[in-house]
Design an enzyme around this catalytic site. Sequence first.
Site, short mmCIF file in Angstrom:
data_model
loop_
_atom_site.label_atom_id
_atom_site.label_comp_id
_atom_site.label_asym_id
_atom_site.label_seq_id
_atom_site.Cartn_x
_atom_site.Cartn_y
_atom_site.Cartn_z
CG HIS A 116 -1.73 1.21 1.44
ND1 HIS A 116 -3.11 1.22 1.41
CD2 HIS A 116 -1.36 2.50 1.68
CE1 HIS A 116 -3.53 2.47 1.61
NE2 HIS A 116 -2.50 3.26 1.79
CD GLU A 117 1.80 3.43 3.74
OE1 GLU A 117 1.92 4.53 3.16
OE2 GLU A 117 0.80 3.16 4.44
NI NI Z 1 -2.26 5.30 2.12
#
Ligand code: NI
Length: 173
Positions: A140-141
């Site tokens: 996600h990051e």
């Molecule tokens: Ni985020």
Amino acid sequence: MAIRDVLKMGEPLLLERSERVTDFEELEALVRDMRDTMEALDGAGLAAPQIGVLKRVVIFGFRHNPRYPQQEPLPLTVLVNPEIEPLSTETASDWEGCLSVPGMRGKVERHQFIRYTGLDQHGNAIRREVEGFHARVVQHECDHLDGILYPMRIADMRDFGFEDVLFPALPQS
Ligand code: NI
């Protein structure tokens, strides 16, 4: 200590591709601000572009996170110029949130097993093989560094909604 404003979805800068870090000396203030901001907002992770800095830097980690209360602790990690390699074709679908998409959650399919490599804020190598929520947070990051927000990865938009409706027991942001 500086808690920075987190850019919200709709801000064009969040759709940009971030640049690799070459100068580690200027990272200290950035990382400190990212950490202060993430902790103040109970984020599981934060990417530099979310505070308006288009550099390939992410941080993540927590001991206990009220926004993800069922998750195991994640080691506090600063990851610079990260690379991700899936270790199998197995994927898993689970709910995600994002400080740039406040109040919402969506179900996203991610690799279940990955190896990630990169550097810490001092330039030391990091190389880990992880699975599950840890792998999900890293994916996600790192997506943020390529201008990708998790709603773009929701396969079925019926799996997207408001946190207070989907998870009424969570503390509301
Ligand atoms: Ni985020």
